[in-house]
Design an enzyme around this catalytic site. Structure first.
Site, PDB file in Angstrom:
ATOM      1  N   ASP A 166      -0.138  -9.424  14.021  1.00  0.00           N
ATOM      2  CA  ASP A 166      -0.338  -8.429  12.969  1.00  0.00           C
ATOM      3  C   ASP A 166      -1.653  -7.693  13.206  1.00  0.00           C
ATOM      4  O   ASP A 166      -2.738  -8.271  13.080  1.00  0.00           O
ATOM      5  CB  ASP A 166      -0.351  -9.140  11.609  1.00  0.00           C
ATOM      6  CG  ASP A 166      -0.369  -8.196  10.427  1.00  0.00           C
ATOM      7  OD1 ASP A 166      -0.610  -6.988  10.620  1.00  0.00           O
ATOM      8  OD2 ASP A 166      -0.154  -8.675   9.297  1.00  0.00           O
ATOM      9  N   SER A 194       1.059  -7.834   1.790  1.00  0.00           N
ATOM     10  CA  SER A 194       0.042  -6.884   2.241  1.00  0.00           C
ATOM     11  C   SER A 194      -0.878  -6.529   1.072  1.00  0.00           C
ATOM     12  O   SER A 194      -1.552  -7.415   0.547  1.00  0.00           O
ATOM     13  CB  SER A 194       0.711  -5.662   2.868  1.00  0.00           C
ATOM     14  OG  SER A 194      -0.232  -4.867   3.539  1.00  0.00           O
ATOM     15  N   GLN A 195      -0.939  -5.268   0.634  1.00  0.00           N
ATOM     16  CA  GLN A 195      -1.725  -4.978  -0.560  1.00  0.00           C
ATOM     17  C   GLN A 195      -1.244  -5.825  -1.727  1.00  0.00           C
ATOM     18  O   GLN A 195      -2.049  -6.340  -2.521  1.00  0.00           O
ATOM     19  CB  GLN A 195      -1.631  -3.502  -0.941  1.00  0.00           C
ATOM     20  CG  GLN A 195      -2.351  -3.173  -2.247  1.00  0.00           C
ATOM     21  CD  GLN A 195      -2.135  -1.748  -2.701  1.00  0.00           C
ATOM     22  OE1 GLN A 195      -3.022  -0.912  -2.589  1.00  0.00           O
ATOM     23  NE2 GLN A 195      -0.949  -1.462  -3.227  1.00  0.00           N
ATOM     24  N   HIS A 239       3.173  -6.903  11.262  1.00  0.00           N
ATOM     25  CA  HIS A 239       2.916  -6.889   9.823  1.00  0.00           C
ATOM     26  C   HIS A 239       4.175  -7.126   8.987  1.00  0.00           C
ATOM     27  O   HIS A 239       4.073  -7.369   7.783  1.00  0.00           O
ATOM     28  CB  HIS A 239       2.249  -5.573   9.431  1.00  0.00           C
ATOM     29  CG  HIS A 239       1.606  -5.610   8.085  1.00  0.00           C
ATOM     30  ND1 HIS A 239       0.723  -6.603   7.691  1.00  0.00           N
ATOM     31  CD2 HIS A 239       1.719  -4.779   7.008  1.00  0.00           C
ATOM     32  CE1 HIS A 239       0.325  -6.378   6.457  1.00  0.00           C
ATOM     33  NE2 HIS A 239       0.911  -5.290   6.009  1.00  0.00           N
ATOM     34  N   TYR A 244       0.826  -1.205   0.000  1.00  0.00           N
ATOM     35  CA  TYR A 244       0.000   0.000   0.000  1.00  0.00           C
ATOM     36  C   TYR A 244       0.861   1.256   0.000  1.00  0.00           C
ATOM     37  O   TYR A 244       1.695   1.462   0.878  1.00  0.00           O
ATOM     38  CB  TYR A 244      -0.889  -0.012   1.238  1.00  0.00           C
ATOM     39  CG  TYR A 244      -2.132   0.838   1.160  1.00  0.00           C
ATOM     40  CD1 TYR A 244      -3.242   0.406   0.452  1.00  0.00           C
ATOM     41  CD2 TYR A 244      -2.217   2.043   1.837  1.00  0.00           C
ATOM     42  CE1 TYR A 244      -4.405   1.158   0.395  1.00  0.00           C
ATOM     43  CE2 TYR A 244      -3.381   2.811   1.794  1.00  0.00           C
ATOM     44  CZ  TYR A 244      -4.471   2.363   1.068  1.00  0.00           C
ATOM     45  OH  TYR A 244      -5.626   3.112   1.035  1.00  0.00           O
TER      46      TYR A 244
END
Length: 330
Positions: free
Chosen positions: A276, A190-191, A305, A94
């Protein structure tokens, strides 16, 4: 952040009901057919990386709506082996941008070519700069960021454009010089993990998926148990635009990783971090447990994370070398 989500045993059994729209398949078939009706118009320019062991190309192609999407093609230098180099299509976290080829040397060093796809509209705040704008979507209000951009309609939603770009990036990767069309993996964190999961479900010719601490999975639960960004953007939207929340979740059902996972069939390696608070572990397991193909998951009990960090980088390399029968620098 200490352990805050379900117990390890509960996570392993966690299989929430999917809210897959009745027209999910039709929506994505229509979206991809429209996107593929436009010539990809792939352009490549040599990039002087001044690194004798790799070759780099500045790549762009026509993505969703015909808009130019930028990327890097970085591969081991020299003549490709018979059949070509195995390929990793790399998706970004992100706010991150494609940076320069110097950021993407690990996969070529491990014997792979990598296509790094810039994420439209991102790369203005993170460490790496982006090169791709985003001309699409609704003009309706949204919370600063990308999670609620165009969320009132699946057709206008930001991630419709991004996920379509990812499918087209896989198409492009299979056509690039030196690529092995049969050994194409998708990877992201993640993203980037959410985008990789979407590509594994929607793209043609994906032979393996590396999905790390993925975002955008089981979103309704995510905003119930974390206030961390980016999910905080959706919370802020729900607090201020109360009458639009139901419609927002109807839109998200077309893009939720839990829904997409049920359509992914390539062998996949997931990762999850049990502390996370950005992509909570139950949301990752919701996608993992619904994933339809052969799968493994690496669990990092005491990590947030960052997940497994460099340890997991090495695990991914080893796993993908085994999947694609890569030995050293082929």
């Amino acid at each position: 952040m200490p352990l805050f989500d379900l117990s390890r045993g509960e996570l392993e059994r966690y299989l929430p009901e999917r809210r897959e729209p009745a027209d999910f398949g039709d929506f994505w078939r229509r979206t991809l057919a429209e996107a593929r009706s436009v010539d990809r118009a792939v352009e490549t320019l040599p990039y002087a990386a001044h690194l004798p062991l790799v070759d780099a190309l500045d790549v762009s192609f026509a993505g969703f709506g015909g808009q130019r999407v930028h990327g890097w093609w970085v591969r081991p230098a020299g003549v490709a082996p018979v059949g070509g180099w195995p390929v990793v299509v790399q998706f970004l976290g992100y706010g991150d941008g494609r940076g320069t080829p110097l950021d993407w040397l690990v996969w070529p060093a491990a014997g792979f070519a990598v296509l790094v796809m810039d994420t439209r509209g991102q790369g203005a705040r993170a460490r790496r700069a982006g090169s791709t704008g985003d001309d699409g979507g609704s003009a309706s209000p949204h919370v600063e960021g990308f999670l609620t951009k165009g969320i009132s309609s699946p057709d206008d939603y930001y991630y419709r454009r991004v996920f379509t770009d990812s499918v087209l990036a896989v198409d492009v990767a299979r056509s690039l010089p030196g690529a092995d069309r049969e050994r194409v993996a998708v990877q992201g964190t993640s993203q980037g993990g959410a985008i990789a999961l979407a590509a594994a479900a929607l793209a043609d010719g994906v032979a393996a998926a590396l999905v790390n601490v993925p975002f955008l999975c089981h979103v309704e639960r995510a905003i119930e148990i974390t206030e961390s960004r980016p999910y905080a953007e959706l919370l802020e939207f729900a607090r201020t635009r109360k009458t639009e929340v139901s419609r927002a979740f109807e839109t998200l059902a077309y893009f939720d990783g839990m829904t997409l996972a049920a359509h992914g069939t390539a062998p996949a390696l997931f990762s999850v971090a049990l502390m996370d608070d950005i992509c909570p572990p139950s949301t990752v397991y919701a996608a993992y447990n619904h994933y339809a193909g052969p799968k493994e998951i690496e669990v990092y009990t005491y990590n947030k994370h960052e997940g497994g960090g460099e340890h997991h980088d090495l695990r991914q390399i080893q796993w993908l070398q085994e999947q694609f029968a890569v030995v050293g620098n082929e």
